[in-house]
Write a protein that holds these residues in place. Structure first.
Motif, short mmCIF file in Angstrom:
data_model
loop_
_atom_site.label_atom_id
_atom_site.label_comp_id
_atom_site.label_asym_id
_atom_site.label_seq_id
_atom_site.Cartn_x
_atom_site.Cartn_y
_atom_site.Cartn_z
N SER A 2 -18.21 -3.90 28.03
CA SER A 2 -18.53 -4.21 29.43
C SER A 2 -19.70 -3.39 29.97
N ARG A 3 -19.90 -2.19 29.41
CA ARG A 3 -21.02 -1.36 29.86
C ARG A 3 -22.31 -1.82 29.19
N PRO A 4 -23.45 -1.56 29.80
CA PRO A 4 -24.72 -2.07 29.26
C PRO A 4 -25.20 -1.30 28.04
N ILE A 5 -26.09 -1.96 27.31
CA ILE A 5 -26.84 -1.30 26.25
C ILE A 5 -28.12 -0.78 26.87
N VAL A 28 -28.58 -5.40 29.47
CA VAL A 28 -29.51 -4.41 28.91
C VAL A 28 -30.24 -3.71 30.03
N VAL A 29 -30.25 -2.38 29.97
CA VAL A 29 -31.03 -1.57 30.89
C VAL A 29 -32.10 -0.86 30.07
N ALA A 30 -33.35 -0.98 30.47
CA ALA A 30 -34.46 -0.39 29.71
C ALA A 30 -35.21 0.61 30.57
N TRP A 31 -35.84 1.56 29.89
CA TRP A 31 -36.71 2.52 30.57
C TRP A 31 -37.86 2.91 29.66
N ALA A 79 -24.46 3.81 30.19
CA ALA A 79 -24.74 3.28 28.85
C ALA A 79 -23.54 3.35 27.91
N ALA A 80 -23.27 2.22 27.26
CA ALA A 80 -22.25 2.20 26.21
C ALA A 80 -22.86 2.61 24.88
N PHE A 81 -24.16 2.33 24.71
CA PHE A 81 -24.87 2.61 23.46
C PHE A 81 -26.33 2.71 23.82
#
Length: 309
Positions: A2-5, A28-31, A79-81
């Motif tokens: 359930s948590r984002p990558i 997906v969360v990106a930076w 973040a899950a991963f």
């Protein structure tokens, strides 16, 4: 999950990973610190999406599930991963991985896409290196299935297992390495071929086109089926790897490459024979030949079709 990558780095590799995770139905969360990172990332995802669609999207796959965070801390908050894909700079990797460990929870695995650095060398500044692992993809990550997973000296064995299982669960083909090796497995093999190619061009022995043709019209057609070891196993006929090594072993000393050959000891010979026997499993010599021939014909037809448009 359930948590984002979280994807750190929005270049070719990081963007490819983001596209792949989205296609598997994740948020997906990106930076990336570059000012144009978001625009580049979204272009990469858009460019990859037709191929991912053709391969098959998982339930929930949606490009709108990509979010670009304003800071590393924001990207890592839930973040899950974490998949880190920063430039291949050892000092940069050390500092960044330390920051990622500090910004994530105690159950979050942080994987590096490094193409050659051992995790032991990269984890020197992390407060908790037990959660750091190498997850080395091949470019483009959204299309090539291979991921090489390797822990460092301080990586928890369970983390290596969990990372490998996660990649397998999303459709990746995983090499779970037993020990650290600079460059890992595939890059070392690829680099050996690349260096010999550079030698031949530098010495005027072959042209770039001749080298590429030698692979695409030669051994490259067999490698997707059986790889180099089973290919040589078949080269020995019904006698297999044992016959091939016994018959062609002396040619290891011939000047066919600038790389030095290892001594073909009895132990090495037997290890190669055992390995190919284990890999062949219940498939007989005839079975392997038929499998190879069917696959090579299919590969040739597929390549010809792709070239024809």
């Amino acid at each position: 999950m359930s948590r984002p990558i979280t994807c750190i780095g929005a270049g070719v590799i990081g963007g490819g990973w983001a596209a792949y995770f989205l296609a598997r139905g994740f948020d997906v969360v990106a930076w990336d610190p570059a000012p144009d990172a978001e625009a580049r990332l979204r272009r990469t995802v858009d460019a990859a999406w037709p191929a991912l669609t053709e391969l098959g999207l998982d339930d929930g796959a949606d490009r709108s599930r990509l979010r670009v965070a304003a800071s590393l801390a924001e990207a890592c908050a839930e973040a899950a991963f974490v998949q880190e894909s920063a430039p291949e700079d050892l000092e940069l990797k050390r500092g960044l991985l330390a920051d990622l460990v500090a910004a994530t929870g105690p159950d979050t695995i942080v994987a590096s896409s490094t193409s050659g650095f051992p995790m032991t060398d990269m984890a020197t500044e992390a407060a908790d290196p037990s959660r750091l692992v190498v997850g080395h993809p091949f470019n483009p990550p959204y299309l090539i299935p291979l991921v090489e997973v390797a822990g460092g000296e301080a990586t928890a064995p369970t983390v290596v297992k969990e990372a490998a299982e996660f990649y397998r669960s999303i459709g990746k083909s995983v090499i779970e390495m037993d020990r650290e090796l600079p460059g890992f497995v595939a890059n070392r093999l690829q680099e050996a071929l690349w260096r010999e190619a550079l030698h031949m061009v530098a010495n005027g022995e072959a042209t770039v086109e001749q080298i590429d043709t030698a692979i695409t019209e030669g051994p490259g057609l067999r490698w997707p089926v059986h790889g180099p070891c089973l290919t040589f196993h078949l080269a020995g006929g019904e006698g297999g790897m044992a016959h091939m090594l016994d018959h062609f072993g002396p040619s290891l000393k011939a000047p066919w490459t600038r790389l030095g050959a290892p001594e073909l000891t009895g132990e090495l010979r037997d290890a190669m024979v055992r390995g190919t026997t284990d890999e062949a499993g219940a498939r007989s010599f005839a079975d392997l030949v038929a499998e190879r021939d069917r696959a090579v014909i299919a590969i040739r037809r597929a390549v010809e079709g792709a070239r024809a448009g």
